[in-house]
Every structure is written in C-alpha cells, then in structure tokens.
Motif scaffolding. Structure first.
Motif, PDB file in Angstrom:
ATOM      1  N   TRP A   1      43.685   9.130  53.783  1.00 60.14           N
ATOM      2  CA  TRP A   1      44.241  10.442  53.129  1.00 60.14           C
ATOM      3  C   TRP A   1      43.772  11.503  54.217  1.00 60.14           C
ATOM      4  O   TRP A   1      44.345  12.538  54.712  1.00 60.14           O
ATOM      5  CB  TRP A   1      43.937  10.775  52.030  1.00 60.14           C
ATOM      6  CG  TRP A   1      45.125  10.070  50.975  1.00 60.14           C
ATOM      7  CD1 TRP A   1      45.940   9.350  51.203  1.00 60.14           C
ATOM      8  CD2 TRP A   1      45.075   9.977  49.652  1.00 60.14           C
ATOM      9  NE1 TRP A   1      46.298   8.580  49.926  1.00 60.14           N
ATOM     10  CE2 TRP A   1      45.713   9.300  49.070  1.00 60.14           C
ATOM     11  CE3 TRP A   1      43.971  10.686  48.648  1.00 60.14           C
ATOM     12  CZ2 TRP A   1      45.927   9.083  47.652  1.00 60.14           C
ATOM     13  CZ3 TRP A   1      44.239  10.467  47.130  1.00 60.14           C
ATOM     14  CH2 TRP A   1      45.219   9.377  46.774  1.00 60.14           C
ATOM     15  N   PHE A   2      42.387  11.305  54.364  1.00 63.74           N
ATOM     16  CA  PHE A   2      41.889  12.359  55.537  1.00 63.74           C
ATOM     17  C   PHE A   2      42.264  12.152  56.749  1.00 63.74           C
ATOM     18  O   PHE A   2      42.518  13.180  57.479  1.00 63.74           O
ATOM     19  CB  PHE A   2      40.193  12.393  55.612  1.00 63.74           C
ATOM     20  CG  PHE A   2      39.695  13.091  54.118  1.00 63.74           C
ATOM     21  CD1 PHE A   2      39.813  14.322  53.993  1.00 63.74           C
ATOM     22  CD2 PHE A   2      39.063  12.450  53.022  1.00 63.74           C
ATOM     23  CE1 PHE A   2      39.422  15.204  53.028  1.00 63.74           C
ATOM     24  CE2 PHE A   2      38.579  13.180  52.148  1.00 63.74           C
ATOM     25  CZ  PHE A   2      38.791  14.548  51.935  1.00 63.74           C
TER      26      PHE A   2
ATOM     27  N   GLU B   1      45.127  11.087  57.464  1.00 61.39           N
ATOM     28  CA  GLU B   1      46.509  11.510  57.373  1.00 61.39           C
ATOM     29  C   GLU B   1      46.499  13.053  57.615  1.00 61.39           C
ATOM     30  O   GLU B   1      47.336  13.727  58.492  1.00 61.39           O
ATOM     31  CB  GLU B   1      46.966  11.202  56.339  1.00 61.39           C
ATOM     32  CG  GLU B   1      48.658  11.384  56.096  1.00 61.39           C
ATOM     33  CD  GLU B   1      49.260  11.330  54.591  1.00 61.39           C
ATOM     34  OE1 GLU B   1      48.635  10.319  53.960  1.00 61.39           O
ATOM     35  OE2 GLU B   1      50.107  11.773  54.187  1.00 61.39           O
ATOM     36  N   MET B   2      45.697  13.813  56.782  1.00 61.68           N
ATOM     37  CA  MET B   2      45.545  15.197  56.985  1.00 61.68           C
ATOM     38  C   MET B   2      45.017  15.878  58.143  1.00 61.68           C
ATOM     39  O   MET B   2      45.622  16.720  58.782  1.00 61.68           O
ATOM     40  CB  MET B   2      44.730  15.659  55.843  1.00 61.68           C
ATOM     41  CG  MET B   2      45.292  15.523  54.434  1.00 61.68           C
ATOM     42  SD  MET B   2      44.229  16.270  53.126  1.00 61.68           S
ATOM     43  CE  MET B   2      43.111  15.326  52.678  1.00 61.68           C
TER      44      MET B   2
ATOM     45  N   LYS C   1      44.528  19.092  49.929  1.00 65.06           N
ATOM     46  CA  LYS C   1      45.964  18.873  50.001  1.00 65.06           C
ATOM     47  C   LYS C   1      46.872  19.621  48.945  1.00 65.06           C
ATOM     48  O   LYS C   1      47.715  20.255  49.483  1.00 65.06           O
ATOM     49  CB  LYS C   1      46.158  17.423  49.731  1.00 65.06           C
ATOM     50  CG  LYS C   1      47.678  17.199  50.362  1.00 65.06           C
ATOM     51  CD  LYS C   1      47.784  17.138  51.764  1.00 65.06           C
ATOM     52  CE  LYS C   1      49.194  17.088  52.494  1.00 65.06           C
ATOM     53  NZ  LYS C   1      49.005  17.148  53.784  1.00 65.06           N
TER      54      LYS C   1
ATOM     55  N   ILE D   1      49.193  10.654  51.271  1.00 64.92           N
ATOM     56  CA  ILE D   1      48.656  11.805  50.190  1.00 64.92           C
ATOM     57  C   ILE D   1      50.107  12.547  50.361  1.00 64.92           C
ATOM     58  O   ILE D   1      50.278  13.505  49.160  1.00 64.92           O
ATOM     59  CB  ILE D   1      47.540  12.501  50.619  1.00 64.92           C
ATOM     60  CG1 ILE D   1      47.139  13.212  49.415  1.00 64.92           C
ATOM     61  CG2 ILE D   1      47.666  13.334  51.842  1.00 64.92           C
ATOM     62  CD1 ILE D   1      45.699  13.779  49.450  1.00 64.92           C
TER      63      ILE D   1
END
Lengths: 538, 121
Positions: A321-322, A324-325, B20, B109
């Motif tokens: 996730w990190f 991806e961000m 997020k 995500i």
C-alpha cells in the motif's frame, strides 16, 4: 547325496564303455591248445565216429549196396563235421561265459583243429555281437537298477528331510508370527466370519485396554465400540469396517474413533481385509493405528499455516500500500528515478505475496485436506472472469487473447475456485512467457467423457530437456529464466496437483521459439465433492 | 463527511488507512482491537466499519456478532479487511452480516476507497 554309499558289485567294473574283448586265432593251430579241450574234443570226436560206423553198419547190412554204403559214410562224415561244430560252439560258449563272468577285459583265445579257421572267424562276429548286446544289456540293467535304487533312497531321504523341515518350518512360522504380532505397533485383530475375535495382539491390548485373554472369543463390534465423533453416536455394526470386510469381501479403509475399555478413546486409521479361502470369506483381519498424535500435529500445522499466512501477509500488505501511494504521488510527485525505484520495491513485494500465496495453497493441496466444493458451473462465464483478471497483464504486453468455448457445453459440476486457479496459472504463464504482441488462445471443448481445456501461446516454448521437469516444484525453464525473472516455479506444480486430485490429466505440446499448448482434462461428470478442512487462499 | 471506523491492530496498516482515507475525504477513527472498536461506537458512530479479523482481545468475528445483535449498530455496513483468505473465513464473515470481504495483500488501497464508497451507497 547318499548315493555314493551305494555300491553295486556285479563282476564287471561299472564302466560305460568297457574295453572290447579280443579273440585271437593264431595261424598255426595246436601249439597253444589247452589240454583239457583237446581231450574233450578227441573224446567226443571218437565217440561220434564210433556212432557213425555203427549206424553205417546198421544200414549197410540190409541195403547190401556199395553206393548206399558210400552215402552212409558221407552222411557219417557230415555228422562228425556237424558234431565238431557243436563241440566248438559248446566250448566257445563255455569259455566265453566263464570269461565274461570273471573278467571281460581279458583275452579269449580259441583254437580250432581240423583247419576250421573260418569257423572261429565267424564266431568273431557272433562274439562281438554277443558281447555288445550282453554288455549293453547288463550295463543298462545295472544302471537302471542303480538309478531306481538311488532315486528311491533319495526320495526316502527327501521325504524324511521334508517332514523334519516342515515340522521345523511350522515351528519357525509360528514363532515368527507371534513375534510379528507382538512387536508391531499396529493393533491386529483377526475374527471369524461372525466377527468373533480369534487373534488380539499386544498393540490392540494397549489401545483398547482389553487383554487378549478377555477379548478372544468375544464379538469385536461389541467389545470395542466405534463412535461417530461428528454425530456423537455409536456406529452400528453394519457400518463397521470389519463387518463390511466380512460381508462385501473387500478391503476397507477408514478413520474411526474407538472407545477404550473403561474410559477414553483413540482416533485410529483402519484397514480391514477379508480372509478368503476358495472364494469363501472365512474371517477378517483388521489392522489399526492410533493417529491421535498425527491429528494433533496436523491441527497445529493448519493453525501454523493460517497464522503464518496472516503474519506474512500483514507486512507485505503494508509495503504494497505504501509503495502504491508513493507511486501514485500521494506524498508528492516522484521524479522518474524515484518512481522507478518505488516500482521495483512494489514488483518485488508482489512476487513475495504471490510466493506466499502459492506456498499456502501447495501446503493445503499437499495436505490432502482441501475442500472440493463442486457447483454447476458455466464454463464460458468462468473463463471470461479469469480473462478479465489476466487482461491487465496481457494488455500491458499488447497480447491478444481469443476464447473458444463449445456452445453446447452443459453446466459442469466443478469447484469454481479450484478450476479458476488452474486457468489463472496457465494464462498467467502464457502471458508471462510470450513476447509483447503475441497471441494467446483458450479452447474449451468436449471429448468423450471429458472436458478438455487448451491454453495456447505463441511464446518462448519449453526446451526439450526441460520436458520432464516442467511440473516439478520450484522448477523454471532454462530459456525463460533469462527473459522473465518474475516467477517462482510453483504454478504448474499447483495446477497439476489440482487437476490430478480431481481425476483429471494435464499435458503439453511445445516448440521452442514458437509457443506452447497446455491441455488439461476434467471428467464431464464433474469433480467429486470432498469435505476437507482447508481451501485455497484468495 | 462520511465517518469510517477502522479496526486494525497493525500500526503500519492503520497508518496507511489513516493517510489514504483522510486524503480521500473521510473522517477516520482507528481502533487497535475488537473491544476498542465496539467501545468507540457510542462516541464515534461510523457510516462504514472496516474490520480486521485476527485482532487481540476480541476478534473480528466476535465484533461482527455483537454488532448484529445490537439494534443500534446492526445497520452499519461492515467491510471485513483481513489477510485470512480461506473460503470458510469469507463465508463465515458474510454469514455474520458483512457486506464485503477484502484480502488486504491482494488488493490495492485505491480499491478499498472504491469499496467504501460502494458500501456507502
């Protein structure tokens, strides 16, 4: 053997080819003639002559004829001649017999008077023949008798030995059987056709808390009850393994829970087999093993896998996730170099995730405890769903995917999750190992009683020397290692395990540099439902 | 502004959610175990709950059960976000009333935002 003790003494040495008997006739008769023969001969000859003269006189007187007398005289001479011959024959036979009975290897010397040299010569032949036939006959008889005797003695000895051996053997067998039964860790119970216990070994005693002495003669079904753990009642006699073995006459395997005498229970893996004699079930043998410990370990393993999956996936999810961000620019736009680095972290992380997934799935498949939950499935819908998932990867490589599903296919009773896993792996491989712009096709059709799926690509192909390793765990083809680093060598292993556990087959055709076709078959009748303890992870 | 309650015991994942979801325009509260999630409902009544399954003190299944027993909370849509991926976990969660099931390691995500929006409809 004992035959050397047996000697047959028969006056001749027991040779197969005895030396020939030489009969010598010297050129000058008389010199070496034995006195006895001479006297005998002269006596007989003289006596014969007297008889001839006497007979001649008898005929001469009444006939009164000179001519007749001459004839009589001639007849007398012939008679003497004949008698001479008889005498010689008698003498020869006499000599021959006596000689043969003593030593046939010695020379026999025959001498004839009166110039009858031809006579002994013809005797030569007679003697030869006589000797040969006599000898052969004798030899044969001796050999036959010897053989028969030897054989009989051998037979007797063997019989005696056999009796002794079989007695010993029986004792050894008995001891062996007892040692085997008492020393093996598995419980062994033998019953008669009614289920009455005949044999009850030590391990069975330990597992059931019954002693053999108490158990023997009792009925197995009542003495050691079995329980259905899920339903919580005692298994009726007709559903017991031993009963099935006795009635169906076939081997039965199962896992059962047995109640111990007093209290307590064991989980046992059983094999019950009928004892069949001349087509008749005369009893049954049940071998059972306490698997309580294995069950516990198995439960711990399942727990561990589940825990490991959770524990490994949690940090992997965070990295995912990190990354991806970062790449998305959630923390501010990255420059191209930063983006590339972040992408590398992300790609490696994805590999790690898929490796964990594969390992989890393989451990589940290998455990044999995977749940198979078949549902009537529309193959066209299933494959279309899979293609939608794969399309992200294949589109990135500008690959075309063509689908051809037999429109007449009925709904197939398969586990959609397991089948999906097979297609996903095959199609991911097809895309991964086909260069940009390549072609991929999926054909699903019916053949006989099977559903055949074919996944074809126009990719790198499989090297001939890799053919037998393609389905091995962790194996990756030599030619694709260089072009595609992503991959763990578990996909095809998993696919094969799934297909084969569903009574299917998997095979392939490939040409290096041209592409590969993977085929797998599943029975049109569908997969067998199986209530396992685990499923594949998604 | 929609309110999201996240029950997540892993602080890095909780952090990812926080970043997020805040950026996605949600008001967010993190509970680090099941009991804490239940206890915070009164003060922070969410529009959607993101619920992990394996958590200390009280696991996700127990939280789901209690939520569905309570008339006050039973209508709040719950998305289970776990790393347990077995069919029985999914089936059990859905049977207990979850509206969706996410295997965290298998989903970007960004897609979670989409799923939350979907549950809000």
């Amino acid at each position: 053997m004992e035959s050397q003790n047996l000697q047959v003494v028969f006056g001749v040495d027991n040779q197969i080819h005895p030396k020939p008997v030489n009969i010598i006739y010297p050129a000058s008769f008389g010199k070496k003639t034995p006195k006895k023969i001479k006297h005998k001969f002269l006596l007989i000859a003289g006596f014969s002559a007297l008889i001839i003269v006497f007979i001649s006189l008898l005929f001469y007187i009444p006939s009164q004829s000179f001519n007749l007398m001459t004839i009589y005289f001639m007849a007398g001479l012939i008679l003497i001649f004949a008698l001479n011959i008889i005498v010689v024959v008698l003498l020869l036979t006499d000599k021959l017999n006596s000689k043969m009975q003593t030593d046939l290897n010695s020379k026999i010397e025959i001498q004839a008077k009166n110039g009858h040299g031809q006579l002994p010569n013809s005797f030569n032949d007679v003697t030869e023949k006589l000797k040969a036939s006599y000898f052969e006959d004798l030899e044969k008889k001796v050999q036959e008798k010897t053989k028969a005797l030897t054989q009989r003695i051998e037979e007797l000895n063997a019989e005696q030995q056999k009796n002794k051996e079989s007695e010993e053997k029986a004792l050894i067998e008995e001891a062996k059987e007892e040692a085997t039964l008492t020393s093996i860790g598995e419980g062994v119970v033998v019953t008669d056709p009614q289920g009455k216990i005949l044999v009850f070994n030590q391990a069975a005693e330990l597992m059931t808390n019954w002693t053999a002495q108490e158990a023997i003669g009792q009925f197995w079904f009542e003495t050691v009850p079995a329980m259905d753990e899920k339903k919580g009642f005692l298994i009726p006699r007709k559903d017991r393994d031993m009963y099935k073995a006795l009635t169906i006459g076939k081997k039965v395997f199962s896992e059962s829970i047995y109640l111990k005498r007093g209290s307590g229970k064991i989980i046992a893996a059983n094999t019950a087999a009928p004892i069949i004699l001349k087509g008749q079930v005369i009893g049954a043998v049940q071998v059972f093993r306490d698997i309580s410990h294995e069950k516990e370990i198995d439960r711990m393993k399942t727990e561990f896998i589940s825990l490991a999956s959770h524990q490994l996936r949690t940090p992997l999810s965070a990295v995912k996730w990190f990354c991806e961000m970062l790449i998305n620019g959630d923390a501010g736009q990255l420059n191209p170099e930063q983006k590339e680095y972040a992408q590398n972290v992300s790609d490696s992380n994805e590999r790690m995730i898929s490796l964990v997934n594969s390992l989890l799935n393989i451990s589940r498949i290998e455990s044999g405890r995977i749940t198979v939950d078949p549902k009537p499935t529309n193959m066209n819908e299933l494959i279309s769903e899979v293609i939608r998932e794969i399309k992200i990867k294949s589109d990135a490589k500008k690959q075309e995917i063509a689908i051809d599903v037999d429109p007449n296919l009925p709904l197939i009773n398969i586990d959609p999750q397991l089948t999906r896993e097979v297609y996903i792996n095959l199609l991911t491989n097809a895309s991964k190992y086909t260069p940009d712009g390549g072609k991929i096709s999926v054909v699903i059709s019916k053949k006989d009683s099977n559903l055949i799926s074919q996944v074809t690509d126009s990719g790198y192909g499989i090297l001939k020397r890799d053919y037998d390793k393609v389905f091995q765990k962790f194996y990756r083809g030599e030619n694709i290692l260089k072009v595609e680093t992503d991959g763990n060598g578990l996909g095809l292993y998993l696919v094969k395990a799934i297909v084969e556990s569903s009574d299917g087959k998997i095979w392939f055709e490939s040409a290096e540099g041209q592409g590969t076709s993977f085929y797998f078959s599943l029975p049109l009748s569908g997969m067998q439902a199986k209530k396992g303890e685990v499923t594949l992870t998604s | 502004m929609a309110k999201i309650l996240v029950a997540e015991d892993d602080k890095f994942l909780a952090n990812a959610y926080r970043v997020k979801l805040s950026k996605g325009g949600f008001e967010i509260k993190i509970a680090s175990d099941g009991q804490e999630a239940l206890d915070s409902l009164e003060a922070f009544t969410p529009d959607v709950i993101l619920l992990d399954l394996m958590m200390p003190v009280k696991d996700g299944f127990a939280v789901l059960e209690e939520l569905k027993k309570n008339d006050k909370w039973k209508k709040i849509p719950v998305i289970v976000a776990s790393n347990l991926g077995q069919k029985e976990d999914i089936d059990k969660s859905m049977a207990l009333g979850a509206v969706d099931y996410i295997v965290k390691s298998q989903i970007p995500i960004n897609d979670i935002i989409a799923k939350i929006n979907n549950a809000l409809k």
